[in-house]
Structure formats: structure tokens, C-alpha cells
Design an enzyme around this catalytic site. Structure first.
Site, PDB file in Angstrom:
ATOM      1  CD  GLN A   1       3.413   9.633  -4.232  1.00 50.18           C
ATOM      2  OE1 GLN A   1       3.186  10.814  -4.031  1.00 50.18           O
ATOM      3  NE2 GLN A   1       2.454   8.709  -4.134  1.00 50.18           N
TER       4      GLN A   1
ATOM      5  NE  ARG B   1      -3.510   7.354   4.236  1.00 47.00           N
ATOM      6  CZ  ARG B   1      -2.613   7.050   5.157  1.00 47.00           C
ATOM      7  NH1 ARG B   1      -1.844   7.987   5.671  1.00 47.00           N
ATOM      8  NH2 ARG B   1      -2.463   5.815   5.571  1.00 47.00           N
ATOM      9  CB  CYS B   2      -8.340   9.218  -2.161  1.00 50.16           C
ATOM     10  SG  CYS B   2      -8.188  10.627  -3.264  1.00 50.16           S
TER      11      CYS B   2
ATOM     12  CD  GLU C   1      -4.598   5.718  -2.132  1.00 51.87           C
ATOM     13  OE1 GLU C   1      -5.389   5.087  -2.864  1.00 51.87           O
ATOM     14  OE2 GLU C   1      -3.644   6.345  -2.561  1.00 51.87           O
TER      15      GLU C   1
END
Lengths: 809, 284
Positions: free
Chosen positions: A240, A387-388, A763
Site C-alpha cells: 500500500q 478501513r479507517c 473509510e
């Protein structure tokens, strides 16, 4: 010429710029199975490496015998810590300032830990070799509970205790116990305690945000290829943050950075799982150097769930104080954070608990204090932001539960309690008690729109009737109304306070316009499914007046892309999106000079209009961006260099603060514990909207992962540190069957400091969704005395709540 | 998730299958759809040096419905069960149950024979076949024999099938009356937290016969004779339902797992059975 008959409306439509639901350009290859993922990479002579993993959660290793494994046809080498030690690579630095064993150095600290790396001609031979590596373990006492860890005499990390038994400070300051990692504080302790001690009303609650896992469809993996002739290492991987990986590989291997090329090809989801550096990367690089051949390592699903990058595992205790009328006066939060055997959390260096200090949420809370204690246990390392943004889902879950608990204490409607405590529109920019400066918001408008759309009053009336019917024996189903209002903090971040391992968290975009009026732009980010090739081209189209269809977006190759910190924490649009707009504006500034020259007027006498510069007051006199691009390369213009290129490195002045209002309506079968989601409404405000279709897709995906986490997804351990949920049989990954229909909605409150006003959205739905689903479950039982129960709300835990409340015969 | 090395056999007829089985004994296993066996091999929980693929053996993929019985070949898939109109008319509980097994992709591969022969207590078909009083046909080197489904299961993965035998067909007496297959699961693709198969006939206003079997609540499927008996002769009033549930709870022996503790499973088993009986009765 067609252009002359095009209306301005046509020209805007042809651009496919910001605000249009342009179809994803990536999908042609993804929907045809033509993506190129790491495991699709096949190189001549490529070898395959895989790990011998520890079956024990805590054990000393007394011997490793590789003889039998080396006799397996096709097995070429078995690496152990002893082989890596002369290279100084048996341990590696973590993103959190700790260090982690690459291969077990005398002991193991979690089940599934990497013990030896078998290198073979194919993955089948590697699997057979793994079976035959003989490791002798001497079991040690296992600690899976962080509270026990802080009391225990058992030392998990002998390497972090002095020979005299002293406990040296860690990367984030003094440590209180040999299994303690750090204490991190924000806010004012004494004033907060005083406010709470003297408050009219105080609600207290302890909650556990369980350990879970991002579980992307594609697991982690890499291919390392060391070219011994030119000394160049190429590393393909599910990264990532490819540039950060390049720098880290350079720092720990000693290979100069220009001799390392890191490539992130197509990535099948990241959700934080692919931010960190893993032993598989190091071992693959070493194995390639040793063998002179490319080496591939790919996790299987169990490896992924058990060893790389868990998320959450926060034990949170809160006190919230208010006046009798419900005006919140203070908030106190303590977290015991279970980090596992090594502290490998992926947070900005100065934030060992991420942005947990956003835990005052969307509310005007004058006084607050947060304290986080990080603890070692015999669990896998990780602590990523699934996902945050960094620990924001923990923070939002905490405050959105505390609000509900306070509403119960006040005997007040939870929607009204939120309403009277929201930060008001005119208070922005708003400095919160724990230090953040919220950039913009209009919470009341969003909240009223949400409540009106779902007919909140009607739902409450229906719920009251349901309770009556239940008590009268007419139904066995309860109805829950889940509310959540969240404020995210994304777009890390300003270099002055955000870095990872000393790498500033700016991002970048480099644009090259081709003579015929098409373009390529390269960024420091990397899409994992977010659709960057679609949306960044839209930003550029609006900025430079060339159709998005004529703009190629390229990411993920460190030899060609400008340096950037990658994609996670919803930072791509806030940071790289801003860099893209700023680079586009540099292009436009030069284009303006070229246009003025071509039109034989002063620079200030032309203005940009969709896809061209026109002479002010004479719209029939213009030069299109295509014409300008051609001239930039092929016409000698006095005072201007040929060419049309630009680069921008963007250091954001602040974070962005997306927000949203969610409502979930749920029916719960009291007898079986089965929840049924009847309705889910999600209003998101992510500032300026670049592509509404992609936003909607992001919201659907984030909500689905929120549903998973709230209703069953967990990494559970038994007392011996065995992972109980290591396969998709037990680890809940929702399918279309389990997912409800989502209603999406929006308001638009642009970020005042972002060049295009965009805030990021990927997110938000997860951050807002988790408390919304959880609150729905808990709200159903509120009329029967429930205050709080922990997630995940799987069937048996919901049933247990009903059972404990005496709702069964 | 890579199995140990194995030999792959693909005989063209049953004689070929039996020859491999005879030669290798319990080192050989037959495979139909592979949806139970292959995951266990990949986890290296099952060591199968000789894998015999039945796909090329003819005559195992037919569904035959006549006036008295239904015969289902071992290679008939769950999808075949769902799609077969005559079967759905004759024994609708089969379709109702098959639709609750896994997902369409699995149902295109997973077979009835594999589902009942493997002896996995989580599989749905064994309990269903006990409810329907099916008979399993086993073929071995010594010839062919029939074993009632209600006598077939001994323990988890332990059945009356000998190592050198192949389960080739399932025969079901034509069911009558009302039916229901009720299953609670955590998600698509999961085994049951609790599942109940019920077939009931009605005479006048009272229950004439009732067959009840439960899934994934013991180390074998549980045919609860007592639960069925508790309903016969009653009008299925509340007392009868309670008696049936109590009898069933006496027969099952669930264990704690990630789906929940024993008390929860027993409670849910009772709720699921009650709902299955009520639905079956409404159709009787």
C-alpha cells in the site's frame, strides 16, 4: 470542425471531469480476469518460498533440524534466524519503533509466527519441505489477556528487559512493566477529572472493541528478484506504500535506494493489511540474493488471518459527564491496547494510538482526557487501520456508544442528545479538547436530513408498539434503531506532525502533457480497488481541460512515480488528490501564457473556460488545450521553455474531517439471536464529490465491512493462544446474501483548505457503520434494561443478551 | 493449503474403482464432488495417497422417481436436486434442504453421495435421509448391500461403509404429508448451528406419523424416534410440541464451538425444531 458546434454543456460533458459518474476504467480488465496481481507474475527460474510456522503461542525453540526437508526433491534451501543473523536481518524494525523477529530467534511469541523459510522450485515442494522441518519447542506460559500481561511475572520480550531486570524506555517513552509498551496521553487530566467529579450526571461504561482482521480478497505476497549483474533489486508486492517499502528495504539491507525498484501491481484490496513490512518480504529478498533467482512468497488465507496485521483489540473505559439537560461537560477515556507479541502498529510516529484522540467525536465537549496503554501479549502483531484512518473506528465506536449510554442515564432520546451537543456550523474551524482542528462541518443539517428521511419519529412509535406487542406475547421479534453520527479524521498528513519512520506524509503528482493533447500523470499513491485511474483523471480533466479519457494515471512503480507515502487512511484524495490539482494548476498557468501568445493578447486578457482559454469578452477567440499542448512542444515561444510538464509535492496544511449520519433499522429474533437488517440509511459528507458512482461503491463496501465487524467478524483466541477463527468457515466475510440494501445520501461541505474541497470517503462508511449496526442491536434491548454489550453481535451473543435480560421462558 | 502428494486415479467403471480400492485399502479414497475431501486434504487433515475420481464412472448421475420410491445416484449434485421437477413434486423437502446447502457454486459440484458418505456431522443430507428413512446402496468387491440411513452413522467421519466399498445410490420411499427443512446458520456456506428435518402425515385432525432428524447437534446426525412419537396421535398442540422438543433434546449431544456454547445450541435446536414441525404441519 465539430468543436464549433459543441455547446459549453457538451464540452463539459466531454471532459468527464469532477462530479460525473464516469465508469471505472479499471473494470475492463478486472471484470475479464485480466488484472495483473502479484501471484500472476511469473519469471524465468522463479523459486517459491514459504514458512514453517509455530503451532505454539509462546515457546522456546531448542532446535531446528532441516536435514529431512532439504532432501525433498525441489527444496533448495531452508533459512532460519541463524542464517539471517550474520546479515543483521533476523530482526527488522516495525513501523511503530519496535523491532520484530523475521524468523524466530530462540523463541516464538504467537501462534503462526515465522520460524523457518523453505525455498523450493515450486510451492508444492515448499509445502512438503515445511512438513519435514523438525522444530523442538519448549512451551512457555501463554498470556492472551492484556490485563493479565500487566500483572504477570512472565516476560514476553526478554530483549526489552535489561540484564539487571530494569525496564528501559521504549520508542514512546517510559514503560511501567516488562509487558508494557507505552502510555500515551492527550488532553488535560486534572481538569477533566474535576469536571466529571462535580458533574450533575455521569455515565460510565467499559467496552471491548474485539480483535479482527482486514481480510482483503488477495492475501499479502511478493516476488523479489536480485539481478547480480547490475546489482539491482526488483521487488513486486502487495504494498500500500511502495516508496516507503523501498526506503525501508534500503535502510535495513544496505542496498542503495536507486538500486531498488519496488512495484505494486494490481492489488486486490488492502484495508490496512498491506501497509506494514512482513517477514515474507525480507526472507524473499534474502533468498533471491542467496540463490540468484527470483523468489515468490504468497500467503494462504490462514497465514493471512493468523499472522499479518490484525486490527482493533482495544479495551476502552469511558466516563462522560453532562448537565441534567444533557449538555456534555467532560469525557474521560482509558484504553488498554493489545498489540500482540511485537508492536507493529501502523501509525504516524508521534501517534502510537493513532488518532484515538478524535474520540470527542462530533460533539462540543469542553474538557477531555485520553490515556492509552499499549501491552504485549502472545498474539500476532499488527494493529492496522482496517478501513479507517488510524484508530478512528475505535474512537468513533467509543464516543457513539458513550452517547447512547449517556442517553440511557439521562432517560433521553439519543438523537436529541446528539443534536444538542453537536459542534455548530459557525464554530468551524473548531479546535477540539484533545487538540485537533476540525476544518468544516454542518452536522445539524446532515442529522435533520437523515432523521427526516427515515421518519425517525415514526420509527420510534413503531418500536414502542413492538415492545408492547412483545410484552403481550404477540411477537418474538424486537426492533432496534441504530444511530450514529461520525466525524472522520483523514488525509495524513501535515509533515510537521505526521511521519512514518521519519518519512513525511506528503504526497505527489507528476504530469506530462503529450503534444497531441493527451497526458500521463503519475502519483505516489497506489490503488487497491479505489479506482484511482478513474478519479484522478477526473480531477485533472477539470483542472487542465483535457478529457479524462485522454489521461493515463500510473501508480506503484518507484522507478517512474514520484515519491509518496501511499494509500491508506483515506489519504489519497486529501493529499495526492490535492497534489494532482496543484500540478494541474501549474500546467494551466503555463498554458495560459502560451494561449495569450497564440492569441496575441496579454496573459491577463485570457481566461480558462472548460477546455480552452478564451479572450475575455470575445469568446469566439480561443485556443483549446489541445492546440496549446501542440504549440507548447512545436512552436518557439519567446521566454518559455518547450514542453508542458509539472510536478507537485503537497504537504497538507491540515487533516480533512469527513462526517456522516447513519440510521439502521433492525429486527431481532429473540429466540435464535438472528438479526435482520430491514433498512440502512447512510448520509455521507465527504466535501466535494469527484465521482458519485465510486463514492456510492465505497460506501457500500465500507458498510459491508462494518456489518461484518459488528455482527460477527473476529480473530478469537483460546487460552492457549490458538487462533479459533483462522479460516473463512469461522471468520465472517459477508456475501451478497447477508448484505442489506443500502440507501445512500449526501450533503456537501467542502474542505476549506483543500484545493478542490474534497475530504476522502473510502473509510467513512466503515467508521460510521460499525457503531450504527452495534447501536441497533443494543437499542432493541434498551427497553428491557440493556446498557451495553460487546461486539461482535453474532447469534449466540445476541441470544445471550436476551437470555440475561430474562426474555426467554 | 497444499495437500501432500497423491496418486490420481480416474477409472472408467466401478470394477476399476473397486480394483484400486482393493489394492490400496484405506490408503485410497473415492471422491465425487470433492467438497468435503479436498479441503481436508489441503489442510493435511486427511492423508489420501490414492484419490479415486468417480466422475468417469457411468450410471451414478441419475434421478429416478416411480410410484413407490426415489433413487438418486451418488454423483447427483445439489444443483441437480434443485432443478429436478419430478423430484421436487415427489419429495419437496429435498429441494428445500438443498437450497440451504452452501452457495450455487458449491451446489454445482457437491454431490448427494459425497454429502451422505463422508460422515461429516455438519452435512445436511445425512439427517435429511434419516428423516426420509432412506437406504444407502454400497458396492464392494464382495457385492452389493443396502444399509438404512438410520443405521449408517457411527461417529464423526465413521460410518458403516467399509474401506473397500463405494456408496453408489440413495433410495427413498416416496414421502407423503407435510415437510420442512429448517436451518439456522451464521452465514452462507456455514454448517448449521442447528437444523431440523421433519416429515409429518395427518389423519383427520391428528398426527398420523412424524419423522424428525437433527443436524450438527451431535457427532452424527440424530434421528429422534422419541420426538416423532411425541407428536403421533396429537393435534400438535403446545404440549405435544413441547414434548417433542424435550424428547429431541434428550437425544442430541451438541458441543461448544465458535457458533456458541451448549446451552445456546440446545435452545436454538428446540426453536428450530418447533418451527420445522409447525411448518410441516401447515403443509400436511
Amino acid at each position: 470542425m465539430k468543436d464549433e458546434v459543441d455547446t459549453r454543456e457538451d464540452r463539459v460533458a466531454n471532459l468527464k471531469g469532477m462530479g460525473c459518474s464516469r465508469k471505472r476504467v479499471e473494470d475492463a480488465r478486472f471484470t475479464q480476469g485480466k488484472g495483473n496481481y502479484v501471484d500472476d507474475i511469473k519469471l524465468d527460474g522463479m523459486l517459491f518460498g514459504d514458512f514453517v510456522r509455530s503451532p505454539y503461542a509462546h515457546a522456546r525453540i531448542t532446535s531446528i533440524n532441516t536435514e529431512a526437508a532439504l532432501k525433498v526433491p525441489g527444496v533448495l534451501a531452508v533459512l532460519t534466524a541463524a542464517d539471517l543473523e550474520p546479515l543483521g536481518l533476523h530482526w527488522m524494525p516495525t513501523l511503530a519503533g519496535d523491532k520484530q523477529m523475521v524468523l524466530a530467534d530462540g523463541k516464538v511469541l504467537f501462534q503462526g509466527q515465522e520460524v523457518a523459510f523453505v525455498v523450493a522450485e515450486d510451492r508444492y515442494a515448499a509445502a512438503d519441505g515445511i512438513e519435514l522441518v523438525e522444530v523442538e519447542y519448549e512451551e512457555l506460559p501463554v498470556i492472551v489477556d492484556p490485563f493479565e500481561a500487566l500483572q504477570s511475572d512472565v516476560v514476553l520480550r526478554e530483549d526489552l528487559v535489561g540484564e539487571d531486570g530494569s525496564i528501559p524506555a521504549g520508542a514512546h517513552g517510559p514503560r511501567k512493566h516488562h509487558n508494557h509498551i507505552f502510555t500515551w496521553e492527550a488532553g488535560d487530566k486534572a481538569p477533566t477529572e474535576e469536571v466529571i467529579a462535580n458533574a450533575e450526571v455521569v455515565a460510565e461504561e467499559s467496552m471491548y472493541y474485539h480483535r479482527t482482521h482486514p481480510c482483503p480478497l488477495e492475501t499479502c505476497g511478493c516476488v523479489a528478484s536480485m539481478d547480480k549483474v547490475n546489482g539491482k533489486l526488483t521487488l513486486w508486492g502487495t504494498f500500500q506504500a511502495p516508496h516507503a517499502i523501498r526506503t525501508v528495504v534500503s535502510l535495513i539491507s544496505g542496498i542503495e535506494e536507486h538500486n531498488i525498484r519496488v512495484i505494486s501491481p494490481d492489488i486486490g484490496g488492502g484495508f490496512g493489511n498491506k501497509v506494514g513490512a512482513y517477514p515474507g518480504y525480507v526472507c524473499s529478498v534474502v533468498a533471491s540474493i542467496v540463490t540468484g533467482k527470483p523468489v515468490k512468497w504468497i500467503e494462504d488465507r490462514m497465514d493471512n488471518l493468523m499472522t499479518t496485521a490484525f486490527a482493533r483489540d482495544y479495551h476502552m473505559t469511558g466516563k462522560i459527564s453532562a448537565t441534567k439537560e444533557g449538555k456534555i461537560t467532560g469525557l474521560h477515556c482509558h484504553v488498554t491496547a493489545d498489540h500482540g507479541g511485537f508492536d507493529a502498529c501502523a501509525d504516524p510516529t508521534k501517534f502510537p494510538a493513532g488518532f484515538m484522540n478524535i474520540c470527542t467525536g462530533s460533539y462540543d465537549i469542553p474538557t477531555a482526557f485520553l490515556e492509552v496503554d499499549g501491552v504485549y501479549t502472545n498474539k500476532a502483531p499488527g494493529g492496522v487501520s482496517y478501513r479507517c484512518s488510524f484508530r478512528v473506528t475505535e474512537a468513533v465506536y467509543f464516543i457513539e456508544r458513550m452517547i447512547e449510554v449517556l442517553a440511557i442515564k439521562l432517560n433521553m432520546d439519543a438523537a436529541e442528545l446528539r443534536r444538542i451537543n453537536f459542534i455548530k456550523k459557525e464554530q468551524f474551524p473548531y479546535t477540539a479538547a484533545l487538540g485537533w482542528e476540525y476544518d468544516s462541518g454542518d452536522y445539524h443539517t446532515a442529522w435533520e436530513k437523515a432523521l427526516t428521511t427515515v421518519d425517525y419519529e415514526g420509527l420510534r412509535a413503531e418500536q414502542a408498539q413492538r415492545v408492547e406487542d412483545f410484552k403481550a406475547g404477540k411477537t418474538r421479534k424486537l426492533m432496534g434503531i441504530g444511530l450514529s453520527f461520525f466525524t472522520e479524521i483523514v488525509g495524513a498528513g501535515p509533515v510537521k506532525n505526521c511521519d512514518i519512520l521519519g518519512l513525511g506524509m506528503f504526497d505527489s503528482c507528476e504530469i506530462r502533457i503529450h503534444p497531441t493533447g493527451s497526458a500521463i500523470a503519475r502519483l505516489g499513491t497506489i490503488s487497491q480497488g479505489q479506482g484511482h485511474a478513474t478519479t484522478f483523471a477526473q480531477i485533472l480533466a477539470s483542472e487542465i481541460g483535457l478529457s479524462a479519457d485522454s489521461i493515463t494515471i500510473e501508480e506503484g512503480d518507484t522507478d517512474t512515480a514520484p515519491y509518496g507515502l501511499g494509500t491508506y487512511g483515506s489519504r489519497s484524495t486529501p493529499v495526492a488528490g490535492a497534489a494532482t490539482a496543484m500540478a494541474g494548476r501549474k500546467i494551466r498557468a503555463k498554458a495560459q501564457m502560451i494561449a495569450a501568445y497564440l492569441l496575441e493578447v496579454h496573459d491577463n486578457d485570457v481566461e480558462f473556460d472548460v477546455d480552452r482559454f478564451v479572450v475575455k469578452g470575445a469568446p469566439e477567440k480561443f485556443k483549446t488545450m489541445k492546440e496549446i499542448a501542440f504549440a507548447a512542444y512545436n512552436q518557439a515561444i519567446p521566454g518559455l521553455e518547450p514542453g508542458l510538464e509539472a510536478v507537485s509535492y503537497y504537504d497538507p496544511p491540515n487533516m480533512t474531517y469527513p462526517f456522516g449520519a447513519y440510521v439502521c433499522v433492525m429486527d431481532i429474533d429473540v429466540d435464535t439471536g438472528v438479526p435482520e437488517i430491514r433498512r440502512f440509511y447512510a448520509l455521507d459528507d465527504c466535501g466535494t464529490r469527484i465521482n458519485p458512482m465510486i463514492i456510492e461503491g465505497q460506501v457500500h463496501g465500507g458498510l459491508t465491512e462494518a456489518l461484518a465487524v459488528a455482527l460477527g467478524q473476529e480473530i478469537a483466541y483460546d487460552d492457549m493462544g490458538n487462533v479459533k477463527t483462522g479460516t473463512l468457515m469461522d471468520f465472517f466475510l459477508p456475501t451478497a446474501w447477508e448484505v442489506p440494501n443500502y440507501e445512500t445520501d449526501f450533503t456537501v461541505t467542502p474542505s476549506p483548505h483543500h484545493p478542490i474541497g474534497a475530504k476522502g470517503v473510502g473509510e467513512s462508511p466503515h467508521v460510521g457503520g460499525v457503531p450504527c449496526f452495534s447501536n441497533a442491536v443494543q437499542d432493541a434491548f434498551r427497553p428491557f434494561g440493556n446498557t451495553h454489550t460487546n461486539m461482535p453481535h453474532d447469534h449466540w451473543r445476541i441470544w445471550r443478551t436476551a437470555n440475561e435480560l430474562g426474555l426467554h421462558d | 493449503m497444499i495437500p501432500a502428494a497423491f496418486e490420481y486415479h480416474r477409472p472408467q467403471d466401478m470394477a476399476g474403482v473397486l480394483a484400486v480400492l482393493e489394492e490400496h485399502g484405506d490408503d485410497a479414497r473415492v471422491m465425487a464432488g470433492g467438497h468435503s475431501l479436498i479441503p481436508m486434504m489441503k489442510l493435511r487433515m486427511a492423508d489420501v495417497p490414492h484419490l479415486i475420481d468417480l466422475q468417469d464412472v457411468g450410471g451414478l448421475s441419475d434421478i429416478a422417481v416411480d410410484g413407490a420410491s426415489i433413487r438418486i445416484g451418488a454423483l447427483v449434485t445439489q444443483a441437480d436436486i434443485i432443478d429436478h421437477q419430478a423430484l421436487a413434486a415427489a419429495a419437496p423437502i429435498l429441494r428445500e434442504a438443498a437450497l440451504q446447502i452452501a452457495d450455487p457454486q458449491v451446489r454445482y459440484m457437491g454431490t448427494v453421495g459425497g454429502n451422505v458418505a463422508n460422515g461429516d456431522p455438519g452435512n445436511d443430507m445425512p439427517g435429511l435421509m434419516q428423516c426420509l428413512d432412506a437406504t444407502f446402496t454400497l458396492v464392494g468387491t464382495g457385492g452389493e448391500r443396502d444399509v438404512p440411513a438410520r443405521d449408517f452413522y457411527e461417529a464423526a467421519y465413521m460410518t458403516a461403509r467399509e474401506d473397500d466399498e463405494v456408496l453408489t445410490a440413495v433410495t427413498i420411499p416416496l414421502p407423503s404429508g407435510g415437510y420442512a427443512y429448517e436451518k439456522q446458520k451464521r452465514k452462507i456456506g456455514d454448517y448449521a448451528t442447528a437444523a431440523a428435518a421433519v416429515q409429518i402425515t395427518k389423519s383427520g385432525g391428528t398426527c398420523a406419523s412424524a419423522a424428525i432428524a437433527m443436524t450438527n447437534l451431535s457427532d452424527t446426525p440424530i434421528y429422534s424416534d422419541a420426538a416423532g412419537a411425541a407428536l403421533v396421535g396429537t393435534t400438535l398442540d403446545d404440549a405435544a410440541l413441547k414434548a417433542a422438543v424435550a424428547a429431541m433434546l434428550n437425544d442430541i449431544d451438541p458441543t461448544e464451538d465458535n457458533r456458541g456454547p451448549i446451552a445456546f445450541k440446545k435452545h436454538v435446536a428446540g426453536v428450530i425444531l418447533r418451527r420445522a414441525i409447525e411448518r410441516a404441519w401447515s403443509r400436511a
